[in-house]
Scaffold this motif. Structure first.
Motif, mmCIF file in Angstrom:
data_model
loop_
_atom_site.group_PDB
_atom_site.id
_atom_site.type_symbol
_atom_site.label_atom_id
_atom_site.label_comp_id
_atom_site.label_asym_id
_atom_site.label_seq_id
_atom_site.Cartn_x
_atom_site.Cartn_y
_atom_site.Cartn_z
ATOM 1 N N SER A 47 1.360 3.981 -3.128
ATOM 2 C CA SER A 47 1.132 5.400 -2.912
ATOM 3 C C SER A 47 2.353 6.228 -3.318
ATOM 4 O O SER A 47 2.222 7.247 -3.996
ATOM 5 N N MET A 48 3.535 5.786 -2.913
ATOM 6 C CA MET A 48 4.760 6.521 -3.231
ATOM 7 C C MET A 48 5.021 6.593 -4.731
ATOM 8 O O MET A 48 5.486 7.618 -5.234
ATOM 9 N N ASN A 98 -0.847 0.903 -8.834
ATOM 10 C CA ASN A 98 -1.804 0.054 -8.133
ATOM 11 C C ASN A 98 -1.083 -0.889 -7.176
ATOM 12 O O ASN A 98 0.066 -1.269 -7.424
ATOM 13 N N ASP A 139 2.749 5.965 -7.154
ATOM 14 C CA ASP A 139 1.527 6.234 -7.904
ATOM 15 C C ASP A 139 1.192 5.080 -8.858
ATOM 16 O O ASP A 139 1.003 5.270 -10.064
ATOM 17 N N LYS A 160 0.834 -1.197 0.000
ATOM 18 C CA LYS A 160 0.000 0.000 0.000
ATOM 19 C C LYS A 160 0.874 1.255 0.000
ATOM 20 O O LYS A 160 0.628 2.195 -0.760
ATOM 21 N N ASP A 161 1.909 1.263 0.848
ATOM 22 C CA ASP A 161 2.822 2.415 0.904
ATOM 23 C C ASP A 161 3.576 2.595 -0.418
ATOM 24 O O ASP A 161 3.721 3.716 -0.908
#
Length: 72
Positions: free
Chosen positions: A36-37, A41, A39, A32-33
């Motif tokens: 996010s970092m 999936n 950009d 998940k991290d």
């Protein structure tokens, strides 16, 4: 195998695989991290890590086979 060889083959991974491998395995980030970092999936992070591990596993198996053949 030696730690030096292991570090060498990690460095030889394609950039995206190496980045995700390092973030997940060495730095301890979650998918998940990482997603996010970078950009991307979460599934992309997971599949890139799986591919990196597959490449490393095959490289190590090839190395071991080569060493075994040389000792015959």
């Amino acid at each position: 195998i030696s730690i030096d060889y292991l570090l060498q083959i990690i460095q030889e991974l394609p950039d995206r695989y190496r980045l995700i491998f390092n973030l997940y395995v060495l730095d301890g980030y979650s998918h998940k991290d990482i997603a996010s970092m970078l950009d991307i999936n979460i599934g992309t992070s997971k599949s890139n890590l799986a591919r990196a591990r597959q490449i490393l596993k095959q490289t190590i198996l090839n190395y071991r086979q080569k060493i075994n053949l040389q000792s015959l």
